[in-house]
Design a protein around this motif. Structure first.
Motif, PDB file in Angstrom:
ATOM      1  N   GLN A 186       0.859  -1.178   0.000  1.00  0.00           N
ATOM      2  CA  GLN A 186       0.000   0.000   0.000  1.00  0.00           C
ATOM      3  C   GLN A 186       0.897   1.230   0.000  1.00  0.00           C
ATOM      4  N   LEU A 187       0.572   2.177  -0.834  1.00  0.00           N
ATOM      5  CA  LEU A 187       1.314   3.434  -0.937  1.00  0.00           C
ATOM      6  C   LEU A 187       0.352   4.571  -0.611  1.00  0.00           C
ATOM      7  N   THR A 188       0.724   5.391   0.369  1.00  0.00           N
ATOM      8  CA  THR A 188      -0.074   6.573   0.695  1.00  0.00           C
ATOM      9  C   THR A 188       0.652   7.796   0.156  1.00  0.00           C
ATOM     10  N   GLN A 211      -7.829   3.817  -4.041  1.00  0.00           N
ATOM     11  CA  GLN A 211      -8.961   3.519  -3.165  1.00  0.00           C
ATOM     12  C   GLN A 211      -9.825   4.753  -2.909  1.00  0.00           C
ATOM     13  N   HIS A 212     -10.118   5.504  -3.958  1.00  0.00           N
ATOM     14  CA  HIS A 212     -10.890   6.731  -3.809  1.00  0.00           C
ATOM     15  C   HIS A 212     -11.801   6.913  -5.016  1.00  0.00           C
ATOM     16  N   ALA A 252      -4.954  12.721   1.740  1.00  0.00           N
ATOM     17  CA  ALA A 252      -3.950  11.782   1.244  1.00  0.00           C
ATOM     18  C   ALA A 252      -4.669  10.717   0.416  1.00  0.00           C
ATOM     19  N   ARG A 253      -3.982  10.168  -0.554  1.00  0.00           N
ATOM     20  CA  ARG A 253      -4.580   9.153  -1.432  1.00  0.00           C
ATOM     21  C   ARG A 253      -3.833   7.836  -1.259  1.00  0.00           C
ATOM     22  N   ARG A 254      -4.614   6.746  -1.126  1.00  0.00           N
ATOM     23  CA  ARG A 254      -4.039   5.413  -0.935  1.00  0.00           C
ATOM     24  C   ARG A 254      -4.114   4.613  -2.229  1.00  0.00           C
ATOM     25  N   VAL A 291      -3.170   0.695  -3.859  1.00  0.00           N
ATOM     26  CA  VAL A 291      -2.811  -0.702  -3.633  1.00  0.00           C
ATOM     27  C   VAL A 291      -2.037  -1.149  -4.865  1.00  0.00           C
TER      28      VAL A 291
END
Length: 151
Positions: A12-14, A49-50, A135-137, A139
């Motif tokens: 996972q990258l934020t 995930q948005h 912030a945007r996550r 996967v």
């Protein structure tokens, strides 16, 4: 001769909050998946995930391209269009959802020789469609055949 062992990994990258616009994130994505360097052939799936931001691949050299994308989408889907019913989260919210649906939430990228097989002028972009985003996550799911020793 044994077949290469298939591997799967997921990270996972934020990404920190960004201003509205198209932001080059290729380096961040690659850095978040260190196993990428060990894959001879495979696929990297990138999922956001948005619902008010999206992903795309396009020219990574000229910032004019990013600004023109932003101008086009703001013209095609204007904030605060009076016909929108979903307005509780502000005038940019429904427009952001539409832009995200048009561009899409994911990318499937080929991996070759331990690198993303992007073209010379291609990069991965976070498309931020909100004025005040969080912030945007992402996967990041990598699958592929590992490099064999000596090759």
């Amino acid at each position: 001769m044994p077949y290469p062992f298939p591997m799967w990994t997921q990270h996972q990258l934020t990404l920190p909050p960004q201003r509205r616009g198209f932001h080059l994130i290729t380096r961040e994505v690659v850095a978040a998946v260190p196993e990428l360097a060990g894959v001879q052939v495979g696929l990297l799936h990138v999922w956001i995930q948005h619902t008010s931001a999206s992903l795309t691949v396009n020219e990574n050299a000229s910032p004019d391209v990013r600004r023109d994308f932003e101008r086009y989408f703001n013209h095609a889907v204007p904030d605060g269009w009076r016909e929108f019913e979903h307005t509780l989260e502000g005038p940019d919210d429904m427009a952001a959802h539409i832009k995200a649906s048009v561009l899409g939430p994911s990318l499937l990228l080929p991996v070759s020789g331990g690198r993303l097989a992007l073209g010379r002028w291609q990069g991965i972009f976070l498309c931020e469609h909100r004025d005040h985003a969080s912030a945007r996550r992402l996967v990041l799911t990598l699958q592929g055949e590992e490099k064999q020793a000596g090759k």
